[in-house]
Structures are given as C-alpha cells and as structure tokens.
Design a protein around this motif. Structure first.
Motif, PDB file in Angstrom:
ATOM      1  N   MET A 131      70.000  56.557  29.429  1.00 45.44           N
ATOM      2  CA  MET A 131      70.827  55.727  30.313  1.00 45.44           C
ATOM      3  C   MET A 131      70.470  54.255  30.145  1.00 45.44           C
ATOM      4  O   MET A 131      69.315  53.905  29.947  1.00 45.44           O
ATOM      5  N   ALA A 132      71.467  53.394  30.228  1.00 51.66           N
ATOM      6  CA  ALA A 132      71.238  51.961  30.100  1.00 51.66           C
ATOM      7  C   ALA A 132      70.440  51.453  31.292  1.00 51.66           C
ATOM      8  O   ALA A 132      70.638  51.886  32.423  1.00 51.66           O
ATOM      9  N   SER A 133      69.504  50.555  31.009  1.00 49.78           N
ATOM     10  CA  SER A 133      68.688  49.978  32.070  1.00 49.78           C
ATOM     11  C   SER A 133      69.501  48.953  32.852  1.00 49.78           C
ATOM     12  O   SER A 133      70.604  48.562  32.460  1.00 49.78           O
ATOM     13  N   GLU A 134      68.929  48.497  33.968  1.00 45.32           N
ATOM     14  CA  GLU A 134      69.609  47.497  34.782  1.00 45.32           C
ATOM     15  C   GLU A 134      69.853  46.218  33.984  1.00 45.32           C
ATOM     16  O   GLU A 134      70.921  45.627  34.074  1.00 45.32           O
ATOM     17  N   ARG A 135      68.834  45.812  33.195  1.00 46.88           N
ATOM     18  CA  ARG A 135      69.022  44.603  32.392  1.00 46.88           C
ATOM     19  C   ARG A 135      70.061  44.828  31.300  1.00 46.88           C
ATOM     20  O   ARG A 135      70.872  43.946  31.001  1.00 46.88           O
ATOM     21  N   SER A 136      70.062  46.005  30.719  1.00 46.65           N
ATOM     22  CA  SER A 136      71.063  46.302  29.687  1.00 46.65           C
ATOM     23  C   SER A 136      72.479  46.207  30.251  1.00 46.65           C
ATOM     24  O   SER A 136      73.395  45.716  29.587  1.00 46.65           O
ATOM     25  N   LEU A 137      72.653  46.663  31.484  1.00 45.39           N
ATOM     26  CA  LEU A 137      73.964  46.574  32.113  1.00 45.39           C
ATOM     27  C   LEU A 137      74.342  45.114  32.367  1.00 45.39           C
ATOM     28  O   LEU A 137      75.523  44.744  32.256  1.00 45.39           O
ATOM     29  N   GLU A 138      73.346  44.290  32.700  1.00 50.59           N
ATOM     30  CA  GLU A 138      73.621  42.863  32.849  1.00 50.59           C
ATOM     31  C   GLU A 138      74.013  42.247  31.508  1.00 50.59           C
ATOM     32  O   GLU A 138      74.866  41.361  31.438  1.00 50.59           O
ATOM     33  N   VAL A 139      73.387  42.725  30.441  1.00 55.37           N
ATOM     34  CA  VAL A 139      73.771  42.269  29.100  1.00 55.37           C
ATOM     35  C   VAL A 139      75.214  42.689  28.807  1.00 55.37           C
ATOM     36  O   VAL A 139      76.007  41.909  28.259  1.00 55.37           O
ATOM     37  N   LEU A 140      75.567  43.916  29.200  1.00 47.38           N
ATOM     38  CA  LEU A 140      76.957  44.359  29.020  1.00 47.38           C
ATOM     39  C   LEU A 140      77.904  43.458  29.794  1.00 47.38           C
ATOM     40  O   LEU A 140      78.966  43.078  29.289  1.00 47.38           O
ATOM     41  N   ARG A 141      77.514  43.083  31.006  1.00 47.01           N
ATOM     42  CA  ARG A 141      78.362  42.223  31.810  1.00 47.01           C
ATOM     43  C   ARG A 141      78.658  40.911  31.082  1.00 47.01           C
ATOM     44  O   ARG A 141      79.819  40.504  30.988  1.00 47.01           O
TER      45      ARG A 141
END
Length: 342
Positions: free
Chosen positions: A1-11
């Motif tokens: 699963m993508a980490s919280e920071r990875s999701l921010e990178v996706l954003r």
C-alpha cells in the motif's frame, strides 16, 4: 500500500500534470513542493506509486503522469474541494437569477457551468413524465397557421406552430380548443397521448384533416415533455484539449451527439444531490469515452424531483475546481427551483 507521503506525491503529480500537461519528475517535485526530503526519496515514493499502477511513464520520459487508477485515488481520497469565491457565487446567483422560465434557467446554467470549468457542460431536463395537463391554447397566427400551447401542472409551457391546409375560423378553433381541454385537462401526459389520438372521432369528416394536424402536434409536444433530454454547452472546449483524447475526438463527439449514450451513462452513475459523482477514463469505455471523465450531481425541484447536471472532459482535468463548480451550480439550481438539497 502507498504510504501517506507517497499519496501526497501522487497529489502533486496530478496537480502539476493537470496544470502543465508535462510529465512530472522527482527533481521538479523537490523544487516546487516542500516535502523536506531528497529527490532520491521522492523517486522511491514514485516507484511505489508505479508499482501500485497509480502513475506511469509515457514513452521514455523520466517524468510520470497519473493513470486512470491514480485519478480515481485522487478524486476519492485526495481532492480538496475549495469553495467557490464570493465573486463566483455572486456571478452564479446574478446570472441564474435573471432567468425567465425553466428553459432559460437551464440554458443559463449549462453556459455558466461551461465557463466555470472550461469543459463540456450538461444539464438534464427534469422528468415531466408524472405531469398532468393544465391547459391547451390554440392561437391563430396567420391565414394558415396555428400556434398550439401546452401547459402542464408543473409549470412547463411548450409551444408549436402548425401549418394547416385551410384557414381556420375562430369559432371552430374555439370549439376544438374546448373539446381538447375537456378531453385531456387533468390527465397525465401518458393518458393524454391516447385521448388525442382519438380526437378526430369527435368532429365531422370534413374537419378531420385539421383536427388530426393539431392532435398530432400536441402528441409530439406531450412526447417531448415525457422523454429525458439534455441541454449542452462548451463543446468547442474539446478542441483545446484534443491532445488529451489520444488525438481522436470522434468517439467523444459521437457520444455527445447521441444524447441517449450520455443519458444512459448519467443513469448508470446514479444521482445524489448531496455530492458529486465522478466516472473516470476506462470506467466509461462501454460508452465510447475511455479518454474522458464525467462529473455529475443532482439538482432538485419541488415539483419534478431529481435531475442531473455535470461536465464532460479529458481525464486530465482540474477535478477539485470542477467538482466544486458542479456542486455549487447544482445547489443553487435546486434553490432556484424551489427545494434546497442540503
């Protein structure tokens, strides 16, 4: 699963790609956004996002762009729906508040929504299938022309001009008007169709031709009120984003021309006046819109129940702004038509 920071990178990848149409690399993310980590760390996050099929590399570019799945995660988890500015809200209220009738308000709503989003805007007419006939008027407007006016109990007024073979006299028009009203006033639109079809039986054979012309015109007017239909604006916006449709706009234009296709998609997406529903890319493939996203919300009328409005555009769109605009116009339209949704 993508980490919280990875999701921010996706954003930020989604936001930067939507803004620039250029693939987004780790170096530009570090330079433009305050993550407080190295480009190598961002590259690791991007690798994780790529493993999850949320971003992909177009061609041999070092940058990445969102996939349909990435846009879906962005819309479901990351989109920040900023409220419209006071100026935008005032513009909505002023522009829609000047409407003269339902046709005018929907025409204004779709033009306004297209301007706010720079996409193709779509508004579905409320369903009048349950409406009943309030009155029919026949007005001579020339030696061989009559205007038929159909008024329903939902406030809908529909007009048609009929070219008839002989000059109508006012006495006969009065008789015809009276018999039509006695036959269908208070009846549902579905019932009215059958009653109008047998209208000629109430007149002498020499009048049958004119009566049939008037009856057929009214039947068409009744049918127009019973069927779903859309009003659209902003189709020219597609040309501006043609590159986002794999260089081929034909399937999108064909779907727009075939309103039945869009209405079917609208119905499949459901209807909810409290939120905005989004269908992205491959989720629309069966409708010929695999490169497009559709955003819809419901608007409510105290008389006709729920109907839909929304926008259609490329998957590379400003979801946050467009969702906020769709929601705002839907809510104001509900208030204008007599029932605030939430």
């Amino acid at each position: 699963m993508a980490s919280e920071r990875s999701l921010e990178v996706l954003r930020v990848i989604v936001q930067d790609y939507v803004a620039s149409r250029e693939p987004v690399g780790s170096k530009s993310i570090v330079e433009r956004h305050a993550f407080g980590v190295s480009a190598a760390t961002i590259r690791n996050d991007m690798a994780l996002l790529e493993e999850e099929e949320l971003i992909t590399a177009p061609h041999t570019s070092s940058g990445r762009i969102p996939t349909d799945k990435g846009y879906r995660v962005f819309v479901d988890q990351l989109a920040d729906l900023q409220p419209l500015t006071n100026a935008q809200r005032t513009a909505i209220e002023t522009f829609l508040g000047q409407s003269a009738d339902l046709d005018d308000v929907l025409s204004r709503a779709v033009r306004l929504l297209s301007q706010l989003t720079s996409q193709v805007a779509l508004v579905q007419y409320p369903s009048f299938a349950a409406a009943r006939v309030r009155h029919v008027e026949l007005v001579p407007i020339g030696s061989t022309r009559v205007m038929s006016v159909l008024i329903t109990d939902r406030g809908r007024v529909d007009q048609a001009v009929i070219d008839i073979a002989e000059a109508p006299d006012e006495v006969f028009l009065g008789e015809l008007r009276a018999k039509i009203n006695r036959a269908i006033v208070g009846k549902s639109l579905a019932e009215s169709t059958g009653l109008l079809g047998s209208l000629t039986d109430r007149f002498s054979p020499e009048r049958a031709g004119m009566v049939a012309q008037v009856a057929n015109s009214l039947i068409e007017q009744v049918a127009a009120n019973r069927h779903d239909r859309l009003v659209m604006a902003g189709t020219a916006n597609l040309v501006r984003t043609e590159e986002d449709f794999s260089g081929n706009l034909y399937p999108v234009l064909e779907a727009i021309e075939e309103q039945v296709t869009l209405l079917k998609l609208f119905h499949e997406m459901g209807i909810d006046p409290s939120t905005v529903t989004v269908s992205i890319g491959r989720e629309n493939a069966e409708f010929g819109l695999a490169d497009a996203s559709v955003l819809t919300s419901g608007y409510a009328s105290s008389e006709t129940g729920l109907a839909r409005l929304g926008v259609l555009g490329p998957t590379r769109m400003d979801y946050s702004n467009n969702m906020a605009a769709v929601r705002a116009v839907a809510r104001y339209l509900s208030r204008l038509l007599g029932e605030e949704t939430r």
